[in-house]
Every structure is written in structure tokens, then in C-alpha cells.
Design a protein around this motif. Structure first.
Motif, short mmCIF file in Angstrom:
data_model
loop_
_atom_site.label_atom_id
_atom_site.label_comp_id
_atom_site.label_asym_id
_atom_site.label_seq_id
_atom_site.Cartn_x
_atom_site.Cartn_y
_atom_site.Cartn_z
N TYR A 296 44.66 39.44 46.15
CA TYR A 296 45.99 39.78 46.74
C TYR A 296 46.91 38.41 46.79
O TYR A 296 48.20 38.49 47.14
CB TYR A 296 45.89 40.40 47.97
CG TYR A 296 45.37 41.87 47.87
CD1 TYR A 296 45.54 42.64 46.83
CD2 TYR A 296 44.88 42.27 49.07
CE1 TYR A 296 45.02 43.85 46.58
CE2 TYR A 296 44.41 43.68 49.22
CZ TYR A 296 44.42 44.34 47.82
OH TYR A 296 44.07 45.86 47.87
N TRP A 297 46.19 37.20 46.65
CA TRP A 297 46.97 35.93 46.36
C TRP A 297 47.79 35.83 45.30
O TRP A 297 48.76 34.94 45.29
CB TRP A 297 45.94 34.79 46.67
CG TRP A 297 44.94 34.88 45.48
CD1 TRP A 297 43.63 35.49 45.72
CD2 TRP A 297 45.03 34.77 44.10
NE1 TRP A 297 43.08 35.62 44.52
CE2 TRP A 297 43.90 35.12 43.37
CE3 TRP A 297 46.15 34.07 43.27
CZ2 TRP A 297 43.63 34.83 41.90
CZ3 TRP A 297 45.99 33.90 41.90
CH2 TRP A 297 44.76 34.29 41.23
N ASP B 191 43.38 37.85 53.24
CA ASP B 191 44.41 38.37 52.42
C ASP B 191 44.20 40.10 52.59
O ASP B 191 44.95 40.98 52.82
CB ASP B 191 44.59 38.04 51.21
CG ASP B 191 45.24 36.81 50.86
OD1 ASP B 191 45.84 36.21 52.04
OD2 ASP B 191 45.37 36.24 50.10
N LYS C 261 44.76 41.37 56.01
CA LYS C 261 46.26 41.62 56.35
C LYS C 261 46.77 43.04 55.54
O LYS C 261 47.61 43.67 56.01
CB LYS C 261 47.28 40.35 55.70
CG LYS C 261 46.81 39.02 56.67
CD LYS C 261 47.58 38.10 56.12
CE LYS C 261 47.17 36.74 56.89
NZ LYS C 261 47.76 35.54 56.21
N LYS D 169 51.61 36.49 46.53
CA LYS D 169 51.16 37.77 47.20
C LYS D 169 52.36 38.95 47.05
O LYS D 169 52.56 39.62 47.81
CB LYS D 169 51.07 37.47 48.64
CG LYS D 169 50.01 36.52 49.07
CD LYS D 169 49.90 36.19 50.79
CE LYS D 169 48.98 35.08 50.86
NZ LYS D 169 48.63 34.95 52.56
#
Length: 277
Positions: free
Chosen positions: A192-193, A231, A234, A197
């Protein structure tokens, strides 16, 4: 004939009798395919369950990528648990494109956006071909799945996508752009980085136009994956806050595992979660 010659003949005979040959996974077909959308050639590895030829039933489909490691791992796991801990499934693995460096292949096919300056990827050279996931998803939708449905007995209402790392990013992208392509998803250590993102922006755009997300998702990360783990947490919180209709989400951090050791464990847990007996 002297003793030395007899001995040499014996050694040659025994050597040929025990000549090495390539290992093959039982009950597995290999099907070559060329994508109409990116003109790359691939191989499909289709693993049939033990009872396939003794029944007339239609089986769930598990589609998997990164087959340099995943198809052998999945096959070994299923050899032990199918028919015992889970019902039998058909597994289809899609190879990296033939004749292409695997890191270039997965960067091209698994990433949703073109990000030539992304330093977290495999290399800047690989990033030059990034962002072609749409072509790859079309290949799956328009070619891979129809072929598999035509050749094998598949329950077309029970399809699972499995992706790890970049593959987890790809699976999430499929979920948010063509969610009904699969009924369920097993996503491990998703990247997800990637591209600042960008997957969060893709989800936000989906949420603007949709109140439902018809899928069941299992998402995992290893306990030793700091950034990926944060990530993922989140992203899970964002998904939960949407309260999408028809959406089931389970997330888990598997302790004492790295980005590499977590895959076999998350695949086992995900399969049991979806297809457990």
C-alpha cells in the motif's frame, strides 16, 4: 571382458537408470496463453484436486500470481488440507510473462499506476514499465477465466483471488475497480506504500460513487513488517469506516513472521476461512 570394463558398464547402466528428471506437481496442467491486451505470453498452471476425475461436481476456483513460489506452496498446502480441513478447490496460477525478467513482469502487471520515480520498487528500470495493471486485469477477465471455465468444472460463483506483496496491491485494485470479478480475496502484505499510497486515493474515488462492495476479504501482514503493517491497519480502518454493504472484511497480523515467511501461513488461514469444512 576384464573386471574394470564390467565395472564401468555397471556404473553407466546404474547412472542412466537414476538419471535426473524435472520434478512435476501431480494433477497439474500447463497451458500457454498470449494476452490480447499487452501481447505478452504467459503460462497457466492448473492444479486439480485429488477427487476431480472421480466426481462431476463444480469446484471453487483459487487464482494465484507470483507462481515462481506460490503455486508450489499452494499445492503443498492443499495436498495436506484439502478434503480434510477444507473442501477441494481448483487452483490456477498465472506465470510471469515468458522471456521477461520476473521483477519487470510483476512491476508491469501488478501495479495500478505509472510511477517512474518510485524508489521502493524493484528498481527504477523496472518502474519504467509500471502501471499496466488494467491490461493484466482485462487478460484475467476476458481470457484466463473464460478459458478455465470452458475446460474445467468451476463453480463460477465461488472465485477467490490470492495476492501477496505487489500481488496484494493488485488484488486490492481489482477489488476497488471490478469488485465482482471475484467473490473473495486473500491479500497478504499488500504494498500500500506504492506510488505515495495511491491505493488510498483509488479507494476514496470508489467510495464517492458506491455504497456497497460485494466481496469477502481476508487481509494479512507479518508481525515483523513494520511499514506494511501500519499501512494495512490504516487501510482497514478506512474500509471499516465506509460501512460498505455486502462487504465482509477480516484482518490479522501474524506474529513472528516476515514479508517472506508469512505467505504460507496467511494462505492456509485464508483458505480455511473461506473454504473450511
Amino acid at each position: 571382458m576384464n573386471t574394470v570394463l564390467v565395472g564401468l558398464l555397471y556404473i553407466l547402466t546404474m547412472s542412466s537408470a537414476f538419471a535426473a528428471k524435472k520434478f512435476e506437481i501431480d494433477n497439474t496442467d500447463t497451458i500457454p496463453m498470449t494476452s490480447q491486451f499487452n501481447q505478452q505470453s504467459y503460462e497457466l498452471y492448473v492444479r486439480l484436486p485429488k477427487g476431480y476425475n472421480k466426481s462431476n461436481k463444480a469446484y471453487p476456483l483459487v487464482l494465484i500470481n507470483d507462481t515462481s513460489y506460490s503455486i508450489a506452496t499452494a499445492s503443498g498446502i492443499l495436498h495436506l488440507i484439502e478434503g480434510r480441513d477444507i473442501e477441494e478447490v481448483v487452483v490456477v496460477g498465472i506465470s510471469y510473462s515468458i522471456g521477461t525478467d520476473k521483477l519487470f513482469s510483476r512491476t508491469r502487471d501488478y501495479t495500478p499506476t505509472y510511477a517512474p520515480k518510485e524508489t521502493g520498487g524493484h528498481s527504477l528500470a523496472a518502474q519504467k514499465v509500471s502501471g499496466q495493471a488494467d491490461n493484466y486485469v482485462r487478460f484475467i477477465s476476458k481470457q484466463v477465466l473464460p478459458l478455465v471455465f470452458d475446460r474445467y468444472r468451476i463453480n463460477q460463483n465461488r472465485k477467490t483471488f490470492v495476492g501477496h506483496s505487489y500481488g496484494g496491491l493488485l488484488g486490492t485494485y481489482i477489488l476497488l475497480t471490478t469488485p465482482t470479478l471475484f467473490e473473495s480475496y486473500i491479500l497478504g502484505s499488500p504494498s500500500y506504500w506504492y506510488d505515495d499510497k495511491v491505493i488510498f486515493n483509488i479507494e476514496s474515488k470508489y467510495a464517492e460513487k458506491n455504497q456497497s462492495l460485494p466481496a469477502e476479504v481476508f487481509v494479512y501482514a507479518g508481525g515483523n513488517e513494520g511499514i506494511i503493517q501500519r499501512d494495512l491497519h490504516k487501510f482497514v480502518e478506512v474500509l471499516k469506516s465506509r460501512q460498505y454493504k455486502e462487504f465482509k472484511l477480516s484482518s490479522k497480523i501474524i506474529p513472528n513472521t516476515s514479508h517472506f515467511s508469512v505467505f504460507a501461513l496467511l494462505l492456509t488461514e485464508g483458505l480455511i476461512g473461506l473454504y473450511g469444512k
